[in-house]
Scaffold this motif. Structure first.
Motif, mmCIF file in Angstrom:
data_model
loop_
_atom_site.group_PDB
_atom_site.id
_atom_site.type_symbol
_atom_site.label_atom_id
_atom_site.label_comp_id
_atom_site.label_asym_id
_atom_site.label_seq_id
_atom_site.Cartn_x
_atom_site.Cartn_y
_atom_site.Cartn_z
ATOM 1 N N TYR A 26 0.825 -1.213 0.000
ATOM 2 C CA TYR A 26 0.000 0.000 0.000
ATOM 3 C C TYR A 26 0.856 1.259 0.000
ATOM 4 C CZ TYR A 26 -3.954 3.029 0.927
ATOM 5 O OH TYR A 26 -4.912 3.999 0.817
ATOM 6 N N ILE A 27 1.942 1.265 0.765
ATOM 7 C CA ILE A 27 2.786 2.459 0.819
ATOM 8 C C ILE A 27 3.468 2.703 -0.526
ATOM 9 C CG2 ILE A 27 4.996 1.446 1.586
ATOM 10 C CD1 ILE A 27 3.426 4.528 3.170
ATOM 11 N N GLU A 28 3.788 1.624 -1.237
ATOM 12 C CA GLU A 28 4.385 1.752 -2.569
ATOM 13 C C GLU A 28 3.376 2.299 -3.575
ATOM 14 O OE1 GLU A 28 5.856 -2.167 -3.305
ATOM 15 O OE2 GLU A 28 7.703 -1.869 -2.140
ATOM 16 N N LYS A 29 2.123 1.904 -3.439
ATOM 17 C CA LYS A 29 1.072 2.428 -4.317
ATOM 18 C C LYS A 29 0.849 3.917 -4.063
ATOM 19 C CE LYS A 29 -1.579 -1.832 -5.004
ATOM 20 N NZ LYS A 29 -2.858 -2.549 -4.729
ATOM 21 N N SER A 62 12.559 -5.757 13.856
ATOM 22 C CA SER A 62 11.541 -4.711 13.762
ATOM 23 C C SER A 62 11.163 -4.498 12.303
ATOM 24 C CB SER A 62 12.038 -3.392 14.368
ATOM 25 O OG SER A 62 13.066 -2.833 13.569
ATOM 26 N N SER A 63 9.938 -4.058 12.093
ATOM 27 C CA SER A 63 9.476 -3.726 10.747
ATOM 28 C C SER A 63 8.595 -2.489 10.831
ATOM 29 C CB SER A 63 8.698 -4.894 10.135
ATOM 30 O OG SER A 63 7.574 -5.237 10.933
ATOM 31 N N SER A 64 8.669 -1.655 9.817
ATOM 32 C CA SER A 64 7.900 -0.409 9.823
ATOM 33 C C SER A 64 7.742 0.115 8.405
ATOM 34 C CB SER A 64 8.594 0.654 10.684
ATOM 35 O OG SER A 64 9.878 0.960 10.146
ATOM 36 N N ILE A 65 6.807 1.023 8.258
ATOM 37 C CA ILE A 65 6.675 1.777 7.008
ATOM 38 C C ILE A 65 6.902 3.238 7.345
ATOM 39 C CG2 ILE A 65 5.153 0.189 5.774
ATOM 40 C CD1 ILE A 65 2.803 1.972 6.705
ATOM 41 N N SER A 66 7.408 3.975 6.376
ATOM 42 C CA SER A 66 7.640 5.402 6.593
ATOM 43 C C SER A 66 7.259 6.173 5.347
ATOM 44 C CB SER A 66 9.108 5.665 6.945
ATOM 45 O OG SER A 66 9.951 5.279 5.881
ATOM 46 N N ILE A 67 6.850 7.412 5.551
ATOM 47 C CA ILE A 67 6.508 8.287 4.432
ATOM 48 C C ILE A 67 6.805 9.717 4.853
ATOM 49 C CG2 ILE A 67 4.081 8.481 5.168
ATOM 50 C CD1 ILE A 67 3.381 8.602 2.147
ATOM 51 N N GLY A 68 7.347 10.499 3.933
ATOM 52 C CA GLY A 68 7.687 11.875 4.278
ATOM 53 C C GLY A 68 8.080 12.670 3.052
ATOM 54 N N ILE A 69 8.336 13.950 3.262
ATOM 55 C CA ILE A 69 8.731 14.831 2.163
ATOM 56 C C ILE A 69 10.015 15.565 2.513
ATOM 57 C CG2 ILE A 69 6.438 15.195 1.180
ATOM 58 C CD1 ILE A 69 6.293 17.816 2.750
ATOM 59 N N ALA A 70 10.761 15.901 1.471
ATOM 60 C CA ALA A 70 11.993 16.679 1.615
ATOM 61 C C ALA A 70 12.002 17.767 0.559
ATOM 62 C CB ALA A 70 13.215 15.772 1.469
ATOM 63 N N ASN A 71 12.765 18.838 0.807
ATOM 64 C CA ASN A 71 12.865 19.890 -0.199
ATOM 65 C C ASN A 71 13.883 19.490 -1.261
ATOM 66 O OD1 ASN A 71 15.425 20.375 0.904
ATOM 67 N ND2 ASN A 71 14.705 22.068 2.181
ATOM 68 N N ASP A 72 14.109 20.386 -2.242
ATOM 69 C CA ASP A 72 15.007 20.036 -3.346
ATOM 70 C C ASP A 72 16.468 19.964 -2.921
ATOM 71 O OD1 ASP A 72 15.279 22.715 -2.911
ATOM 72 O OD2 ASP A 72 14.702 23.342 -4.920
ATOM 73 N N ASN A 73 16.757 20.362 -1.665
ATOM 74 C CA ASN A 73 18.118 20.193 -1.140
ATOM 75 C C ASN A 73 18.274 18.903 -0.350
ATOM 76 O OD1 ASN A 73 19.087 22.698 -2.123
ATOM 77 N ND2 ASN A 73 18.136 23.773 -0.402
ATOM 78 N N GLY A 74 17.197 18.131 -0.280
ATOM 79 C CA GLY A 74 17.245 16.864 0.439
ATOM 80 C C GLY A 74 16.979 16.973 1.920
ATOM 81 N N GLU A 75 16.623 18.170 2.384
ATOM 82 C CA GLU A 75 16.343 18.360 3.806
ATOM 83 C C GLU A 75 14.936 17.882 4.122
ATOM 84 O OE1 GLU A 75 16.900 22.519 4.110
ATOM 85 O OE2 GLU A 75 19.072 22.409 4.337
ATOM 86 N N ILE A 76 14.804 17.020 5.139
ATOM 87 C CA ILE A 76 13.508 16.459 5.494
ATOM 88 C C ILE A 76 12.614 17.540 6.098
ATOM 89 C CG2 ILE A 76 12.307 14.800 6.969
ATOM 90 C CD1 ILE A 76 14.737 12.984 6.737
ATOM 91 N N ILE A 77 11.401 17.652 5.556
ATOM 92 C CA ILE A 77 10.435 18.633 6.044
ATOM 93 C C ILE A 77 9.449 17.975 7.003
ATOM 94 C CG2 ILE A 77 8.572 20.208 5.363
ATOM 95 C CD1 ILE A 77 10.029 20.545 2.687
ATOM 96 N N ASP A 78 9.026 16.772 6.657
ATOM 97 C CA ASP A 78 8.070 16.061 7.499
ATOM 98 C C ASP A 78 8.255 14.565 7.286
ATOM 99 O OD1 ASP A 78 5.085 17.257 8.751
ATOM 100 O OD2 ASP A 78 5.561 15.137 8.806
ATOM 101 N N LEU A 79 8.060 13.802 8.360
ATOM 102 C CA LEU A 79 8.267 12.357 8.287
ATOM 103 C C LEU A 79 7.294 11.648 9.226
ATOM 104 C CD1 LEU A 79 10.006 9.936 7.281
ATOM 105 C CD2 LEU A 79 11.483 10.345 9.269
ATOM 106 N N ARG A 80 6.664 10.595 8.713
ATOM 107 C CA ARG A 80 5.761 9.774 9.523
ATOM 108 C C ARG A 80 6.259 8.326 9.478
ATOM 109 N NH1 ARG A 80 0.214 10.244 10.701
ATOM 110 N NH2 ARG A 80 0.695 12.475 10.769
#
Length: 273
Positions: A26-29, A62-80
């Protein structure tokens, strides 16, 4: 939900594996579906499934899924990060990496159902995109639609002003003549993929009475860059360059409601914000 070592069994293992497989898929979709929308905003959307260890019932698995966004410099803005399953050794209620006789092995499985996790992920995506994400709809057109029918549809969409933005090739002399002074030219560019080289005139028409909308519809197969809107976005046209002639992308980036014509005039695509 926590499980003591005595609760480790085949049924629990199958449940863990199923959760991992379903959420990984689902996370890949989600990534495939939304990545391009974030790219248009110069943001990188990334997501994935992470697993550490081989044996589900051994400490440090351990196993987990993660999703987040970064700016065009690769700096993480938000992560879940959502933990699916984690197995650890505990002593006196604290995790430890040491094997001590009085220690206990405890596993923790996510409490939510798969459907609840999917809903959480979708809500998170919506939050990242924002409430200004586009609302799309399409109107399919009759192959033999006449001027009256087409104008009626446009009037239902744009009840007052209608602005037509286009890059009209120089060889479209009939259309340019008909538009006359009503077409306000902003710039001109050599058009790619046309030989011999041809010039295209970038500009717009304020068509409040919908007298030109059908003519543009008829010529749309020959005009690659054509957008309708009820918004005066003429100032943005100066952002168009010969390296990027895509008017519809300009409207998307600036979140301006607009309408385009599908291939061969088969449908109208309306984008609202």
């Amino acid at each position: 939900m926590k499980y003591q070592q005595r609760d480790f069994n085949t049924v629990l293992k199958e449940k863990i594996i199923n959760n991992e497989m379903v959420l990984k898929d689902y996370i890949e979709k989600l990534l495939r579906k939304h990545k391009s929308a974030f790219a248009k905003r110069n943001l990188l959307l990334d997501a994935g499934f992470v697993k550490e260890g081989k044996n589900h019932f051994k400490p440090e698995y351990s196993s987990s899924i993660s999703i987040g966004i970064a700016n065009d410099n690769g700096e993480i803005i938000d992560l879940r990060i959502i933990r699916i399953w984690k197995c650890e050794r505990y002593i006196l209620g604290l995790p430890t990496s040491f094997t001590i006789p009085v220690s206990k092995i405890i596993g923790e499985l996510l409490d939510q159902t798969i459907e609840e996790i999917k809903e959480e992920l979708n809500e998170y995506i919506d939050e990242l995109i924002g409430t200004d994400s586009p609302k799309l709809r399409e109107i399919f057109l009759d192959e033999e639609i006449d001027k009256q029918g087409f104008v009626s549809i446009v009037n239902n969409i744009y009840k007052q002003d209608c602005f037509i933005y286009a890059i009209i090739p120089k060889y479209e002399k009939e259309l340019l003549t008909e538009l006359s002074n009503d077409f306000i030219s902003v710039n001109s560019f050599p058009l790619p993929y046309i030989f011999p080289k041809e010039i295209g005139y970038l500009g717009y028409v304020k068509d409040s009475y919908k007298q030109y909308v059908y003519e543009f519809y008829l010529h749309s197969p020959m005009i690659n860059h054509l957008v309708f809107s009820n918004i005066d976005a003429s100032e943005h046209l100066r952002e168009i360059t010969k390296k990027n002639l895509d008017i519809s992308q300009l409207f998307e980036l600036n979140k301006i409601p607009h309408m385009t014509i599908g291939p061969d005039g088969q449908w109208l695509k309306i984008v609202d914000y």
